[in-house]
Design an enzyme around this catalytic site. Structure first.
Site, mmCIF file in Angstrom:
data_model
loop_
_atom_site.group_PDB
_atom_site.id
_atom_site.type_symbol
_atom_site.label_atom_id
_atom_site.label_comp_id
_atom_site.label_asym_id
_atom_site.label_seq_id
_atom_site.Cartn_x
_atom_site.Cartn_y
_atom_site.Cartn_z
ATOM 1 N N HIS A 173 11.681 -0.332 8.687
ATOM 2 C CA HIS A 173 11.197 -0.518 7.309
ATOM 3 C C HIS A 173 12.312 -0.252 6.298
ATOM 4 C CE1 HIS A 173 7.489 -0.224 4.522
ATOM 5 N NE2 HIS A 173 8.560 -0.575 3.828
ATOM 6 N N ASN A 221 10.023 -8.501 0.190
ATOM 7 C CA ASN A 221 9.719 -8.520 -1.248
ATOM 8 C C ASN A 221 10.990 -8.540 -2.088
ATOM 9 O OD1 ASN A 221 10.191 -5.846 -0.361
ATOM 10 N ND2 ASN A 221 9.149 -4.997 -2.122
ATOM 11 N N HIS A 228 4.156 2.997 6.748
ATOM 12 C CA HIS A 228 4.085 4.271 6.002
ATOM 13 C C HIS A 228 2.674 4.834 5.795
ATOM 14 C CE1 HIS A 228 3.314 1.293 2.973
ATOM 15 N NE2 HIS A 228 4.583 1.011 2.757
ATOM 16 N N ASP A 236 11.592 3.514 5.073
ATOM 17 C CA ASP A 236 11.159 2.799 3.865
ATOM 18 C C ASP A 236 12.221 2.931 2.778
ATOM 19 O OD1 ASP A 236 9.853 1.278 2.032
ATOM 20 O OD2 ASP A 236 8.149 2.616 1.757
ATOM 21 N N HIS A 240 16.620 1.410 -5.890
ATOM 22 C CA HIS A 240 16.520 0.832 -7.237
ATOM 23 C C HIS A 240 17.709 1.337 -8.045
ATOM 24 C CE1 HIS A 240 12.447 -0.630 -6.617
ATOM 25 N NE2 HIS A 240 12.129 0.534 -6.082
HETATM 26 O O1 DOR Z 1 7.815 2.666 -2.908
HETATM 27 C C1 DOR Z 1 7.839 1.481 -2.609
HETATM 28 N N1 DOR Z 1 8.908 0.700 -2.875
HETATM 29 N N2 DOR Z 1 6.770 0.920 -2.004
HETATM 30 C C2 DOR Z 1 6.674 -0.419 -1.798
HETATM 31 O O2 DOR Z 1 5.711 -0.864 -1.280
HETATM 32 C C3 DOR Z 1 7.745 -1.316 -2.251
HETATM 33 C C4 DOR Z 1 9.014 -0.596 -2.328
HETATM 34 C C5 DOR Z 1 10.081 -1.397 -3.015
HETATM 35 O O3 DOR Z 1 10.327 -2.537 -2.621
HETATM 36 O O4 DOR Z 1 10.718 -0.872 -3.937
HETATM 37 ZN ZN ZN Z 2 8.590 -0.595 1.822
#
Ligand code: DOR
Ligand code: ZN
Length: 448
Positions: free
Chosen positions: A61, A95, A237, A310, A314
């Site tokens: 992930h 995404n 998650h 995960d 950003h």
């Molecule tokens: O915290 C998250 N960030 N959850 C998600 O489902 C998407 C992810 C992201 O792509 O930033």
């Molecule tokens: Zn994710």
């Protein structure tokens, strides 16, 4: 015979145990695992000084971004970060901008990895608008499909059960797994609206907007649909006691269901979000200590199949927006993943055997990654060498990821990845990158 590389005088993790032995590597693969005197001649020899070798981590992930989101992360920096963290294969989430959801966007993503990846990369796809594309995506080697029940991402209406059922049937015929972000979109939207109307914009409001109920509801919905098919469904998650309970029951009922948990849901809790601040804002959100304990219990009892980071990078601007509703959720987690878990091994909460199962063996099994996930002759030489005794502090400013922040910044840790081999090549040594960005391969479902 002279092989490419011999690593000798190590402790090699084989069949759940540490063998005092070495590894001979030839042409990307593990050629032999044997006691040091029985290893073949090699062009390059490396003394491991008794250090532990585990299979390279497979992180199922990861949001590698790139393309329109390259300002957050790209293939180069994301896979550098992986190698630095002892991760040798990552599965990339769709995404992105554009969303990976048809043959064109997938092929373009694959093309962009050329000469730019330090570790192996596999791709998930979101659902195409046209279901006729699914077999094409499968043929191209997508590892699985990703369904976000918390947002409209991809070409199908996530509110419609009939559509979801058809999609599950198609995937079941194709024999490809579905990974699900299980949180109920409507419930979250409703809560969020209520809280915003009340003028709430504190960290606890964020927690309240993402209740465990939203997870439980979505997991239940997905399990009910799965019962009507033979599809393989993997829950991403899982973060709540109730959500995990539904997964456990589904497993008991014989469904082909698996789940993952993240280090942040195991090590941080909602009570402390204020203290960790915006860098710990993520979805699913952090949970109460009771939920955290339930995840640990599930992990120890074998109900949890996989640990995954995960990694959701950003920009610093996006993470420090002045309203909780504007902060982009996601944790920069791939470089702290293994260190945090090794620390748990040292504190006695996790065994090394459990760790390897959850981070390599099971990921390879669930996503059918051929010849990876084990230290075994004939398998790819994806190896992580660890110093289980090394003590240090996490310093997020030193991350290779573009997202140089972490709720774990400053944490004292015992246990460190010190060398990473990908397809037989040394990629990281003592935190330094030692290879060019061509060591990673594309991992495609069904291809060795
Ligand atoms: O915290 C998250 N960030 N959850 C998600 O489902 C998407 C992810 C992201 O792509 O930033
Ligand atoms: Zn994710």
């Amino acid at each position: 015979m002279t092989v490419d590389t011999v690593l000798y005088n190590g402790k090699i993790f084989v069949n759940g145990k540490l063998l005092e032995a070495g590894i001979a590597i030839n042409e990307e693969k593990i050629y032999r695992i044997a006691k040091t005197p029985n290893l073949p001649q090699a062009s390059r020899k490396m003394n491991l000084d008794g250090k532990i070798v585990i299979p390279g981590l497979i992180d199922v992930h990861v949001h590698l971004r790139d393309e329109g989101k390259a300002y957050k992360e790209d293939f180069h920096t994301g896979t550098l970060a992986a190698a630095a963290g002892g991760v040798t294969t990552v599965l990339d989430m769709p995404n992105n901008r554009p969303i990976t959801m048809d043959i064109y966007t997938l092929k373009e993503r694959m093309r962009l990895t050329r000469g730019r990846i330090f570790v192996n990369v596999g791709f998930y796809s979101a659902f195409p608008e046209n279901s006729m594309e699914i077999p094409l995506l499968v043929k191209e080697g997508v590892i699985g499909f990703k369904l976000f029940l918390n947002a409209q991402i991809g070409g199908i209406n996530v509110e419609n059960d009939e559509t979801l059922l058809e999609m599950l049937q198609t995937l079941s015929r194709a024999g490809v797994p579905l990974a699900v972000h299980a949180e109920d979109k409507r419930l979250i939207e409703k809560k969020k609206e209520e809280l915003q109307k009340m003028g709430r914009h504190d960290f606890q409001a964020y927690i309240e907007a993402h209740p465990p109920k939203a997870e439980e509801k979505a997991v239940k919905r997905m399990v009910e649909l799965t019962k009507k098919t033979d599809a393989q469904v993997h829950f991403c998650h899982v973060s709540s006691e109730k959500g995990l309970e539904v997964v456990r029951k589904a497993k008991n009922d014989g469904l082909l269901v698996t789940c993952e948990v993240t280090p942040h849901h195991l090590l941080l809790s909602a009570e402390d979000l204020e203290e960790y601040g915006a860098f710990a804002v993520t979805t699913p959100s952090l949970r109460t200590k009771q939920n955290v304990e339930a995840l640990w219990k599930g992990l120890k009892n074998g109900w949890v199949d996989i640990l995954a980071s995960d990694h959701a990078p950003h920009s610093i601007k996006e993470k420090t927006a002045n309203s909780i509703w504007k902060i982009k959720p996601g944790i920069s987690g791939i470089e702290t993943f293994l260190p945090l878990m090794l620390n748990e091994v040292n504190s006695g909460r996790l065994t090394l055997e459990e760790l390897v199962k959850l981070t390599s063996e099971n990921p390879a099994k669930v996503f059918q990654l051929k010849f990876r996930g084990l230290l075994k002759e004939g398998f790819y030489a994806d190896l992580t060498i660890i110093d289980i005794h090394a003590e240090y502090r996490i310093d997020a400013s030193k991350f290779y990821s573009k997202a140089k922040y972490s709720p774990f910044n400053g944490w004292r840790i015992k246990g460190k990845p010190i060398k990473t081999f990908v397809n037989g090549e040394l990629v990281m040594e003592d935190g330094e990158i030692t290879a060019k960005p061509h060591t990673g391969k594309l991992v495609r479902r069904g291809y060795p």
